[in-house]
Design a protein around this motif. Sequence first.
Motif, mmCIF file in Angstrom:
data_model
loop_
_atom_site.group_PDB
_atom_site.id
_atom_site.type_symbol
_atom_site.label_atom_id
_atom_site.label_comp_id
_atom_site.label_asym_id
_atom_site.label_seq_id
_atom_site.Cartn_x
_atom_site.Cartn_y
_atom_site.Cartn_z
ATOM 1 N N LEU A 1 27.554 5.825 -7.793
ATOM 2 C CA LEU A 1 27.803 7.269 -7.710
ATOM 3 C C LEU A 1 29.293 7.569 -7.627
ATOM 4 C CD1 LEU A 1 25.237 8.871 -5.271
ATOM 5 C CD2 LEU A 1 25.858 9.654 -7.538
ATOM 6 N N GLY A 2 30.052 6.525 -7.308
ATOM 7 C CA GLY A 2 31.493 6.731 -7.245
ATOM 8 C C GLY A 2 32.004 7.041 -5.859
ATOM 9 N N LEU A 3 31.187 6.841 -4.853
ATOM 10 C CA LEU A 3 31.664 7.038 -3.490
ATOM 11 C C LEU A 3 32.684 5.938 -3.193
ATOM 12 C CD1 LEU A 3 28.300 7.810 -1.702
ATOM 13 C CD2 LEU A 3 29.896 9.374 -2.791
ATOM 14 N N THR A 4 33.749 6.294 -2.449
ATOM 15 C CA THR A 4 34.818 5.314 -2.276
ATOM 16 C C THR A 4 34.423 4.203 -1.313
ATOM 17 O OG1 THR A 4 35.730 6.924 -0.791
ATOM 18 C CG2 THR A 4 36.832 6.638 -2.943
ATOM 19 N N ASN A 5 33.910 4.578 -0.172
ATOM 20 C CA ASN A 5 33.529 3.518 0.754
ATOM 21 C C ASN A 5 32.107 3.745 1.220
ATOM 22 O OD1 ASN A 5 33.711 1.244 2.250
ATOM 23 N ND2 ASN A 5 34.833 2.199 3.949
ATOM 24 N N PRO A 6 31.159 3.485 0.365
ATOM 25 C CA PRO A 6 29.790 3.865 0.708
ATOM 26 C C PRO A 6 29.135 2.829 1.619
ATOM 27 C CG PRO A 6 29.847 2.882 -1.459
ATOM 28 C CD PRO A 6 31.214 2.754 -0.900
ATOM 29 N N ASP A 7 29.516 2.801 2.891
ATOM 30 C CA ASP A 7 28.795 1.859 3.750
ATOM 31 C C ASP A 7 27.522 2.524 4.244
ATOM 32 O OD1 ASP A 7 29.299 2.258 7.029
ATOM 33 O OD2 ASP A 7 30.567 3.394 5.659
ATOM 34 N N SER A 8 26.516 1.721 4.440
ATOM 35 C CA SER A 8 25.187 2.282 4.697
ATOM 36 C C SER A 8 25.166 3.174 5.923
ATOM 37 C CB SER A 8 24.182 1.145 4.891
ATOM 38 O OG SER A 8 24.152 0.340 3.777
ATOM 39 N N ALA B 1 21.557 13.123 -5.744
ATOM 40 C CA ALA B 1 22.965 13.248 -6.113
ATOM 41 C C ALA B 1 23.219 12.593 -7.458
ATOM 42 C CB ALA B 1 23.844 12.608 -5.035
ATOM 43 N N LEU B 2 22.556 11.482 -7.656
ATOM 44 C CA LEU B 2 22.697 10.736 -8.902
ATOM 45 C C LEU B 2 22.225 11.586 -10.074
ATOM 46 C CD1 LEU B 2 23.351 7.677 -9.689
ATOM 47 C CD2 LEU B 2 20.885 7.432 -9.853
ATOM 48 N N ARG B 3 21.075 12.219 -9.822
ATOM 49 C CA ARG B 3 20.485 13.022 -10.882
ATOM 50 C C ARG B 3 21.386 14.216 -11.206
ATOM 51 N NH1 ARG B 3 15.149 12.875 -8.892
ATOM 52 N NH2 ARG B 3 14.519 11.019 -10.026
ATOM 53 N N GLU B 4 22.063 14.675 -10.167
ATOM 54 C CA GLU B 4 22.934 15.827 -10.369
ATOM 55 C C GLU B 4 24.153 15.437 -11.199
ATOM 56 O OE1 GLU B 4 25.111 18.636 -7.244
ATOM 57 O OE2 GLU B 4 22.990 18.221 -6.827
ATOM 58 N N SER B 5 24.756 14.287 -10.798
ATOM 59 C CA SER B 5 25.971 13.934 -11.516
ATOM 60 C C SER B 5 25.676 13.238 -12.840
ATOM 61 C CB SER B 5 26.876 13.060 -10.636
ATOM 62 O OG SER B 5 26.243 11.825 -10.420
ATOM 63 N N MET B 6 24.570 12.588 -12.931
ATOM 64 C CA MET B 6 24.227 11.909 -14.189
ATOM 65 C C MET B 6 22.809 12.276 -14.589
ATOM 66 S SD MET B 6 25.943 8.203 -13.872
ATOM 67 C CE MET B 6 26.590 7.763 -12.301
ATOM 68 N N PRO B 7 22.615 13.490 -15.013
ATOM 69 C CA PRO B 7 21.236 13.952 -15.264
ATOM 70 C C PRO B 7 20.519 13.173 -16.365
ATOM 71 C CG PRO B 7 22.847 15.558 -16.028
ATOM 72 C CD PRO B 7 23.614 14.525 -15.307
ATOM 73 N N ALA C 1 29.607 8.112 -16.731
ATOM 74 C CA ALA C 1 29.814 9.486 -16.253
ATOM 75 C C ALA C 1 30.003 10.433 -17.417
ATOM 76 C CB ALA C 1 31.017 9.519 -15.312
ATOM 77 N N GLU C 2 30.669 9.951 -18.420
ATOM 78 C CA GLU C 2 30.997 10.820 -19.551
ATOM 79 C C GLU C 2 29.739 11.323 -20.252
ATOM 80 O OE1 GLU C 2 33.973 9.988 -23.087
ATOM 81 O OE2 GLU C 2 34.706 9.406 -21.094
ATOM 82 N N GLY C 3 28.814 10.389 -20.479
ATOM 83 C CA GLY C 3 27.570 10.780 -21.167
ATOM 84 C C GLY C 3 26.551 11.358 -20.210
ATOM 85 N N LYS C 4 26.978 11.807 -19.050
ATOM 86 C CA LYS C 4 26.075 12.357 -18.028
ATOM 87 C C LYS C 4 24.984 11.344 -17.660
ATOM 88 C CE LYS C 4 27.629 16.688 -17.639
ATOM 89 N NZ LYS C 4 28.453 16.813 -16.425
#
Lengths: 1110, 474
Positions: free
Chosen positions: A506-513, A206-212, A181-184
């Motif tokens: 992505l860091g979602l806490t409970n990412p169930d499908s 979303a991934l691209r947004e948080s980790m471009p 996350a730190e290095g985007k």
Amino acid sequence: MKRIPQHPKPSLAETTGPRYWRSLDELSATPEFQEYMEREFPEGASGMDGVDRRHFMKIMAASFALGGLGFSGCRRPETHFLPYAKSPEHIIPGVPIHYASARPVRGGAIPVVVETHEARPTKIEGNPSYESFGGTTDLLTQASVLDLYDPDRASEHRSAGRSVSRAELGDLLAGIGVSHAEGKGAGLAFLAEPSTSPTRLRLVAALRESMPKSIWAEYDPTGSDGSEAVATRLFGRRSRPIYHYGKAARILSLESDFLQEGGGQLRAAREFSDGRRVEKTGGEMNRLYQIESHLTVTGGMADHRLRLPSSRMAAVAAHLAERLEVRNAVADPETEGEIGDAFEWLDACAEDLAAHRGESLVVAGPHLPDQVHALCFLINKSLGNVGETVEFVELPETGAESIETLAAAIRDDEIRTLVILEGNPVYNCAVDMDWATVQKSVETVIRLGYHADETSELADTHIAGVHYLEAWGDARTEDGTIVPIQPMIMPLFDGLTELETIGRILGLTNPDSYSLVRETFGERVPVTDEFTRADADRVFQKFLHDGLIEGTQYPRIERPIQSGKAEDMAGRIRLPKAPDRENLEARFVADYTVDDGRFANNGWLQECPDPISKLTWDNAVLISPRLADELGIEPGRSMVQVARKDPNPGEDGRLRAPVVEVAIGGRTVRGPAVIQPGLDNYTIVLPLGYGRSRTGRVGTGAGFNAYSVRGSGNLHTASGATLSLTGETYVVANTQEHWSMEGRAIVREANLDDYHAHPEFVDHLGMESHTPPVYGKDKNLPLSEQVVDTPKGNSLYEHPVFDGTHQWGMTIDLNTCTGCNACVVACQSENNIPIVGRDQVRRGREMHWIRLDRYYSSGSTDNTKIPEDPQISIQPINCQQCENATCEMVCPVNATVHDSEGLNVMAYNRCVGTRYCANNCPYKVRRFNFFDYQQRELDKLYQGPLGPKGMPELLQMAQNPDVSIRMRGVMEKCTYCTQRIQKAKIDRKVQAQDSPDVEVPDGTFQVACEQVCPTRSIVFGNVLDSESHVSKMKESSRDYSLLGYLNTRPRTTYLAKLRNPNPEMPDSNSMPLSRVEYENKNHVGAPGEEHGGAGDHGDHEIETDGGRHG
Amino acid sequence: MSESTETAVGVAEIPAVLKEINPAVLKRPDLVGHNRSFSWITEKICTITEEKTPKWWWICFCVAGFIASFTITGLIYQVGTGVGVWGLANPMNWGWAIVNFVFWIGIGHAGTLISAILCLLKQKWRTSINRSAEAMTIFAVVCAGIFPVFHVGRVWFAYWLFPFPNANTIWPNFRSPLLWDVFAVSTYATVSVLFWYVGMIPDLATLRDRAKNKVRQVLYGIFSMGWRGSNRHWNNYEMMYLLLAGLATPLVLSVHTIVSFDFAVALVPGWHTTIFPPYFVAGAIFSGFGMVLTLMLPLRAVYKLDDLITQYHIDCMCKITLATGSMVGYAYAMEFFIAWYGSNPYEGFAFVNRAFGPYAWAYWIMISCNVISPQLFWFKKVRRNTALVWVISIFVNVGMWFERFVITVTSLAREFMPSSWGYYSPTVVDIFTYVGTFGVFSVLFLLFVRFLPIMAMAEIKAVSPQADPHHGHQ
């Protein structure tokens, strides 16, 4: 013996609420504690384990019994079943529940309805709500249910050599997200398969947004669709051409296998076959021109087929463009000579296309170079087809990088963590990329995979994936319609979905499908004043129920094609040297059954014969008869060469293929060479997907790995290949050795205009034309009277009385059947048909209840030479359900008898296995259980009672409980899906209550092969009902009984095949070649004449009119 | 023809044969050579069972027993594992098992033919060979019986072929030729055993009377059923024998007719032919005589039975072999003719395929052994060369096995649907199970030679020159 049910253990993450433990040992789950828990008695009480008195007595008694008799195989099978201790809600034992779902496929998704028995998915059928597929599915979808129960699938998550729990895995994935996350996102890369899932698209965004800075790459080993790439460049945004085959009267296909390839193949097959349905004389029929190097399923359906190397397609397209005056000065003098004598063919074809402006279609195979696609678009444009038979739609942008970009980034040491989501690049990446080394050079590799395969082997962490039948998801079909993917069962091995994996990172806490999908969908349901949240839920429920959202197709592109741009893309044609004996052209094609290798461990698909070559369990280097001749390969040998050398391959039931070495660009691969008529003379075909080095028990040792000679520069076609004999031979397992119809009237064919002139032509073929009519004077009675009333010969023996409410019958339209094999596996899935393994197929013991016979015909009665350019005739054959069944008469124990509804039924329990019925069946549709195929491991069949016994528990779950499992020594055959018939009748009787109206209305149910058929070639129903679809089909003048002269009176009848050649074409024949063979063999009159006339019994052979190219 | 009838038609003056011509009466050859006495015959036959067991017998018995174990092992393995251990497959659902069944049942034909039909036809030369031919019949039927039982997929339910009352009220299917087979073969086996046993009773009594130890006395005593050779015994015995001969005669024809129905009733091209019943019967007699020759010639040499099995006997058997072999050859030709004449392309193909298809090697072995080799029996020189006769008899056996192979397998391998054509190859289990039946057969035959009178002494005496009161003078 104590039975230990082997249920997958619930993961720790799933248990909710506070946890209690008895001791610290339990909390830490030490092995001692687990042993303590499993003990029936406290320690000490079982000190005599192994040799206690009862056990000793049991063993001794059993030994005496076995020793005394020596027939341990004679015992009735013993089975256990567990009843529900508490009945779950919504489940009535014995009553299946159906759910809508979808199977994601390359370039789309197939909407399905899944039949579940007690929460076990057992059978997949198409979702009829999705009208363009009409409720049909393809071969791979039918077989995919078996993958769910694959005992060799990855059953645990592993990291650094040990098994890890789901919770640990979640932490690991979240940790990756945090550390990058730190290095985007720098240093993080993903490699996934292309997908149409809107939820994945959302997550990737979303991934691209948080980790471009992370890399998202997509990769498909069979390559991207060239037509999409060209369309994208033409319109400046991601787009795809959609072809409307139904509107096309003339189709020219350049190596396009549109009936089998791409996400829309089912729609293509439906539309194409609708265009060939000639219900009555005078009807019109489309015409397919096919130019190809390989013999494809689509090519088999062609009215005119031209064999040319794949590299010549550009020249063909250029020549056509010139002929159709698409633009000036395309014709390149260099290329003129490159397509040999095909000009005449092409010119006549172009003329025909031009005569059908707006209702013609030129389509190129997705593997062809961009030039060809650009030219095809131009040709379609100039023919006025764009907007008519061709449309363009806009696809959502994915922004995915290619695997090459990713590999470059890895080589530059930019990537620390690589997450591979499905796919199998180590196995199937272009060989010069050396993906294995590339992958190994990454610090951390995490692989989500359904199988622990070659790629997982080189990964640090393997995440057990899930099957689409046990996970939530969504997808879009070829035209963009959004479809849900619903789980039918809890993940059997607690696997993770792709969405969950991305969600974790992505860091979602409970990412169930489910939540992820629901969230995506929430965006689409406008929660405004009118639509409350409750409404949104209702709409979502409807989405799940229907299995699709109407009106979500991709938007159409209305902009016209800019000719200039396309012409620039077409550019100048540069052709490689024409292939010859020393410089062969190799084609790499995804296999029809195991695809790119992902189905290598699926027994149904391994045993499903290739639609054309009829090979099972292995792939082979397909070579043309001419090349075989030049290499000095003798097609076949007799076992004992006393009388003569046999010219046909596999004459002794064993196809001994010479092992050849193929060298392409300095790399070599060895495989058996099988002669395939219809190939371009100097093209060799290497089917992909075999030779897996790390797969399950089924796929191990199947075929050779054609990926090992496939470089990134020649993903589809490689020139400069050479082939040399190694002197070894390999016996390939094929289901049909003899390729010629021997001039017999088995598949009856006519040209369309001949059919219009002689609508009754089927009656003038075969022995029936010489023998008294089978139905005697009653031939002209209505069908419904024929099946119940007509005398069945003058036998003294009492015939079964057909007094049932229904009289079942079937028709198979040979004119529309493409030979796709979907019915074969649908039947296998529905009827619990076992696989028998490579060795048993070699011996000719395959068990399929429906098979597709494939014949080649060249017009010559001399079948000692394999034709180079044959016509293909395909005929599905299942039990013909004869009214005068020859099998019944000879069964000494009355195990096969007739019921009152005209079905020939098998009483498995009564069968002793004399196999006399199978001998006496002229159609050869009866299948015998030579071994306990359902109980034995396929490589241990010959160990008999000494070998291990029993079906793996997972596989047991795949069985349809409505159909009994047959033991060894028992004959079996197609039952017309009697379980479905009975269910429909019971349902109808329940509905009818006390009224006499118990007749099942037409269309209430479909039998498995009929249900799956994409071209609706198989029609089943009640022939007493003169309004039923099947009765209407049987009224067709093309309807005939196979071997009708035997007076078997089959209930399955065939509709003759029609071909629609263009008389202007140089290879046009006045009658189909199989018919020419028939006429020559039977010494009857010239083509088209009514035979039986005086003086036409000459010995002259009918010449095939067409010049054959090559 | 009496003179009075000739007078009645008015041509009395010229008799059919002029008195002065007086044609010589051809002397019938003696059925027992060297004018051997009754006691010599008794001594000769009985000693075989009474002498100390010869060493060669033990060797042969052990070898035969070892070979018989192949069948037993093969069957245990097959039943324990599945019929798939044989070379069967779709479309050849019948293979060696049925070939062997028909082969052995065919061999079983000579015995009853010699005993019954030749008895009714008053062919006196049958007496020297009928006993061992009948024994051969029974043992061949035993070998034959193994195959149809064990070739079924679930042998433990094979008894369902018998019509027995059961709770399900399911009866066998009386339309099925396999069911007819069950009846035909079991009847044939029963009648053959009865016939054999009844014919043996006087000779068993002789053995009983000569027995020197208790065991033999008791056993032969029991089996000779108190035979004392009184006039009444002989009277009843002769009547019984005649009746059994009358009963057995139709069976000779019916068994193989019904076996041929297994094929002829089916619609497989190459099977579905009306010529099968007579053709099969002729073939069966042909193979049966082949086998009789194969067995009798060594037996004759070992026990020096030249005076009992004379050259005349061998001549007769050779001639029957020649006749039936020619009939079989005619049938082969006729099959081809009808296939062409019937102009059914499937039938036509089946026969062309036999002769020129992938199984042509089997077909031509069959033709050479069955049609060509017996033609040598036209020559007296050949018939008198015992060694050559024996070799030809082996050829006949081989040829007849191939005939069944050709009929069963080549027809099935290429039927109506070219897509489902195949090629049958036997497995090791097939071969061993078949070879083992020769062991089973030999074990039984050796036991027969050792413990039972191998020739019908009483009957031979009745036809020997010694029994003729005129001693050859008319």
